[in-house]
Design an enzyme around this catalytic site. Structure first.
Site, mmCIF file in Angstrom:
data_model
loop_
_atom_site.group_PDB
_atom_site.id
_atom_site.type_symbol
_atom_site.label_atom_id
_atom_site.label_comp_id
_atom_site.label_asym_id
_atom_site.label_seq_id
_atom_site.Cartn_x
_atom_site.Cartn_y
_atom_site.Cartn_z
ATOM 1 N N ARG A 195 -2.716 21.565 -14.612
ATOM 2 C CA ARG A 195 -1.747 20.579 -15.079
ATOM 3 C C ARG A 195 -2.072 20.021 -16.463
ATOM 4 N NH1 ARG A 195 1.021 15.923 -11.250
ATOM 5 N NH2 ARG A 195 2.399 15.191 -12.900
ATOM 6 N N HIS B 140 0.495 10.106 -27.702
ATOM 7 C CA HIS B 140 0.182 8.789 -27.137
ATOM 8 C C HIS B 140 -0.456 7.890 -28.185
ATOM 9 C CE1 HIS B 140 0.064 10.181 -22.641
ATOM 10 N NE2 HIS B 140 1.280 10.065 -23.122
ATOM 11 N N GLU C 220 10.217 17.485 -24.708
ATOM 12 C CA GLU C 220 9.424 17.812 -23.518
ATOM 13 C C GLU C 220 9.830 19.173 -22.933
ATOM 14 O OE1 GLU C 220 6.744 16.279 -22.609
ATOM 15 O OE2 GLU C 220 6.924 14.101 -22.720
ATOM 16 N N LYS D 281 7.653 23.121 -14.635
ATOM 17 C CA LYS D 281 6.714 22.044 -14.315
ATOM 18 C C LYS D 281 6.320 22.095 -12.838
ATOM 19 C CE LYS D 281 5.496 17.265 -14.812
ATOM 20 N NZ LYS D 281 5.758 15.955 -15.366
ATOM 21 N N ASN E 126 -0.228 18.546 -21.045
ATOM 22 C CA ASN E 126 -0.497 17.461 -22.003
ATOM 23 C C ASN E 126 -0.482 17.966 -23.440
ATOM 24 O OD1 ASN E 126 -0.808 15.532 -19.975
ATOM 25 N ND2 ASN E 126 -2.935 16.123 -19.628
ATOM 26 N N GLU F 191 -4.175 17.031 -11.381
ATOM 27 C CA GLU F 191 -4.680 17.372 -12.722
ATOM 28 C C GLU F 191 -6.193 17.579 -12.703
ATOM 29 O OE1 GLU F 191 -2.493 15.367 -15.871
ATOM 30 O OE2 GLU F 191 -4.349 15.304 -17.017
ATOM 31 N N HIS G 190 8.877 8.322 -27.375
ATOM 32 C CA HIS G 190 7.829 9.148 -26.757
ATOM 33 C C HIS G 190 8.002 10.634 -27.133
ATOM 34 C CE1 HIS G 190 4.888 10.492 -23.821
ATOM 35 N NE2 HIS G 190 5.788 11.332 -23.333
ATOM 36 N N HIS H 232 0.232 15.693 -26.371
ATOM 37 C CA HIS H 232 0.203 14.298 -25.906
ATOM 38 C C HIS H 232 -0.992 13.496 -26.384
ATOM 39 C CE1 HIS H 232 3.614 15.540 -23.597
ATOM 40 N NE2 HIS H 232 3.758 14.347 -23.063
ATOM 41 N N ARG I 89 0.815 -1.232 0.000
ATOM 42 C CA ARG I 89 0.000 0.000 0.000
ATOM 43 C C ARG I 89 0.845 1.277 0.000
ATOM 44 N NH1 ARG I 89 -3.069 -3.000 3.686
ATOM 45 N NH2 ARG I 89 -4.873 -3.923 2.656
ATOM 46 N N LYS J 112 3.480 11.433 -11.184
ATOM 47 C CA LYS J 112 2.627 10.533 -11.973
ATOM 48 C C LYS J 112 3.380 9.228 -12.194
ATOM 49 C CE LYS J 112 -0.239 13.479 -14.940
ATOM 50 N NZ LYS J 112 -0.519 13.824 -16.336
HETATM 51 P P1 NAD Z 1 13.293 5.009 -21.513
HETATM 52 O O1 NAD Z 1 13.127 4.961 -20.062
HETATM 53 O O2 NAD Z 1 12.844 3.854 -22.313
HETATM 54 O O3 NAD Z 1 14.831 5.281 -21.842
HETATM 55 C C1 NAD Z 1 15.236 5.366 -23.177
HETATM 56 C C2 NAD Z 1 16.414 4.460 -23.484
HETATM 57 O O4 NAD Z 1 17.611 5.065 -22.987
HETATM 58 C C3 NAD Z 1 16.364 3.074 -22.860
HETATM 59 O O5 NAD Z 1 16.835 2.149 -23.798
HETATM 60 C C4 NAD Z 1 17.329 3.160 -21.695
HETATM 61 O O6 NAD Z 1 17.905 1.916 -21.398
HETATM 62 C C5 NAD Z 1 18.361 4.126 -22.215
HETATM 63 N N1 NAD Z 1 19.042 4.937 -21.196
HETATM 64 C C6 NAD Z 1 18.473 5.556 -20.149
HETATM 65 N N2 NAD Z 1 19.374 6.320 -19.518
HETATM 66 C C7 NAD Z 1 20.555 6.139 -20.174
HETATM 67 C C8 NAD Z 1 21.846 6.701 -19.991
HETATM 68 N N3 NAD Z 1 22.123 7.615 -19.048
HETATM 69 N N4 NAD Z 1 22.815 6.279 -20.845
HETATM 70 C C9 NAD Z 1 22.524 5.387 -21.837
HETATM 71 N N5 NAD Z 1 21.338 4.877 -22.060
HETATM 72 C C10 NAD Z 1 20.346 5.248 -21.238
HETATM 73 O O7 NAD Z 1 12.539 6.268 -22.155
HETATM 74 P P2 NAD Z 1 12.287 7.772 -21.684
HETATM 75 O O8 NAD Z 1 12.202 8.543 -22.939
HETATM 76 O O9 NAD Z 1 13.227 8.224 -20.625
HETATM 77 O O10 NAD Z 1 10.842 7.694 -20.999
HETATM 78 C C11 NAD Z 1 9.681 7.495 -21.736
HETATM 79 C C12 NAD Z 1 8.567 7.153 -20.798
HETATM 80 O O11 NAD Z 1 8.350 8.234 -19.879
HETATM 81 C C13 NAD Z 1 7.234 6.936 -21.495
HETATM 82 O O12 NAD Z 1 6.678 5.724 -21.047
HETATM 83 C C14 NAD Z 1 6.385 8.090 -21.046
HETATM 84 O O13 NAD Z 1 5.017 7.773 -20.987
HETATM 85 C C15 NAD Z 1 6.967 8.406 -19.700
HETATM 86 N N6 NAD Z 1 6.700 9.755 -19.234
HETATM 87 C C16 NAD Z 1 6.184 9.903 -17.983
HETATM 88 C C17 NAD Z 1 5.903 11.164 -17.489
HETATM 89 C C18 NAD Z 1 5.386 11.339 -16.085
HETATM 90 O O14 NAD Z 1 5.026 12.447 -15.693
HETATM 91 N N7 NAD Z 1 5.352 10.275 -15.278
HETATM 92 C C19 NAD Z 1 6.173 12.296 -18.275
HETATM 93 C C20 NAD Z 1 6.714 12.126 -19.547
HETATM 94 C C21 NAD Z 1 6.979 10.839 -20.014
#
Ligand code: NAD
Length: 367
Positions: free
Chosen positions: A245, A256, A187, A229, A249, A239, A269, A252, A123, A145
């Site tokens: 908030r 998405h 972003e 942010k 988006n 949100e 992404h 997005h 939990r 989030k």
């Molecule tokens: P990811 O986590 O898949 O990382 C991208 C790639 O980079 C992966 O292959 C990873 O292994 C590699 N990598 C990561 N750090 C590295 C480093 N320092 N050196 C070498 N390689 C590295 O992708 P992302 O773009 O970071 O995240 C995308 C996700 O984030 C999506 O699922 C999206 O929905 C989510 N997201 C969430 C929020 C939120 O508010 N929670 C906001 C925006 C995006």
């Protein structure tokens, strides 16, 4: 920058955010500052673990804490319910209890998955975000989030669960592939276009350095995007406020849908969000009074950062179905976050299906 302590009105606790170049080796002392936990599961993916997990574990252990690594496969497909269930199992195998904590060492995928595990395991346990991609440093690690994707769409199961601490170490970006860096910049552009006109103008002035991935420019972008942010999410944590908030988006709704329609094997992404922003700007000109010159500024910035103009050919029907599945829909249809001016994105609104279809076809959808 001094620590930014974000107090959320509805949360019983606060989140401490520190930008500390080279700070990975100081994770142990940061962890001692933000939580009483003495035992940590450090969740990361294979790519990140190979490069950075050793130093994270050593730092925690050096501070007298117990730390064990849990390493998952890289990529968006790891952010699923089956992987979440496996992660819960690993946490129970380790015997983690409610006084223990999780460190999410990775990009947005690991942050969203491990954060959701922290929200739900027993939990809810404390978690620390240690974002390693530019996207995660500027966006996903701030605001609490957490989520996993379901077959029907992205982020459809999740929770708001603030990390007790966010440690941003810009030096970790040195190992990040250039394409991932560019996707993260999308972003930053979004934060400017949606909520912070001064950030947008700053990006325009530093375009060449940002496109080249110069560390000082990236550090400046990280700090400014985080502040933008944080200003928004501390006022509207869940949100709910009109125009709060949800503005973040921007781009997005379509972003998405592109990711889901391509089964998360298509554009990254941030790339999908860039295409989504171009279409949202085109629609903003048509129905929200955005000056075409402002749309041109956005297009120029995205072009200079090497972000895609069009999506790979994707059937219109799949995109529309994915948009209807997205949680940002309402009972009456798909709503779009539009902006009448740079930095002033507003309440999501319904738009005529005809206009949306025309804009999607222009952005590369096929009939
Ligand atoms: P990811 O986590 O898949 O990382 C991208 C790639 O980079 C992966 O292959 C990873 O292994 C590699 N990598 C990561 N750090 C590295 C480093 N320092 N050196 C070498 N390689 C590295 O992708 P992302 O773009 O970071 O995240 C995308 C996700 O984030 C999506 O699922 C999206 O929905 C989510 N997201 C969430 C929020 C939120 O508010 N929670 C906001 C925006 C995006």
């Amino acid at each position: 920058m001094a620590d930014l302590v974000i107090r959320y009105p509805s949360a019983s606790r606060r989140s401490r955010l520190r930008i500390d170049p080279g700070g990975l080796v100081r994770l142990g002392s940061f962890a001692r500052l933000v939580t009483r936990a003495r035992r940590f599961a450090v969740v990361s993916d294979r790519n990140v673990a190979r490069l950075h997990a050793g130093r994270a574990l050593r730092s925690l252990r050096g501070a007298g804490l117990t730390a064990t690594a849990i390493v998952l496969a890289p990529g968006e497909r790891t952010k699923g319910s089956a992987q979440l269930a496996r992660l819960w199992d690993r946490l129970t195998e380790l015997g983690l209890d409610r006084e223990d904590a999780i460190v999410a060492l990775g990009g947005g995928v690991i942050g969203d998955l491990a954060g959701f595990a922290a929200a739900t395991y027993l939990r809810g346990v404390d978690w620390i975000a240690l974002p390693t991609t530019l996207l995660a440093q500027v966006d996903s690690s701030v605001g609490g989030k957490t989520a996993v994707d379901l077959p029907a769409g992205k982020n459809l199961a999740g929770a708001f669960h603030q990390p007790v601490g966010v440690l941003v170490d810009p030096h970790l970006l040195a190992t990040l592939p250039a394409r991932q860096r560019r996707a993260g910049l999308a972003e930053v552009v979004k934060a400017g276009m949606a909520v912070d006109p001064r950030l947008f103008a700053w990006i325009e002035r530093h375009l060449v350095a940002l496109a080249a991935g110069e560390p000082d420019a990236l550090a400046g972008a990280i700090e400014r995007a985080i502040r933008a942010k944080a200003r928004v999410v501390r006022r509207d944590e869940h949100e709910r406020r009109r125009g709060g908030r949800t503005a973040l988006n921007f781009g997005h709704t379509l972003g998405h849908a592109i990711e889901a329609s391509r089964d998360y094997r298509g554009p990254l992404h941030g790339e999908a969000v860039a295409i989504g922003m171009r279409v949202a700007a085109a629609l903003s000109v048509r129905v929200a009074g955005l000056d075409p010159a402002a749309r041109a500024r956005l297009e120029a910035v995205l072009d200079a950062l090497g972000l895609p103009r069009r999506m790979p050919p994707t059937p219109l029907s799949r995109l529309l179905a994915a948009m209807r599945q997205d949680k940002k829909r309402s009972a009456s249809g798909v709503r779009w976050v539009l902006t009448p001016r740079v930095g002033h994105a507003s309440v999501p609104r319904l738009i005529s299906g005809r206009l949306v279809q025309a804009a999607l076809l222009e952005a590369g959808a096929c009939a």
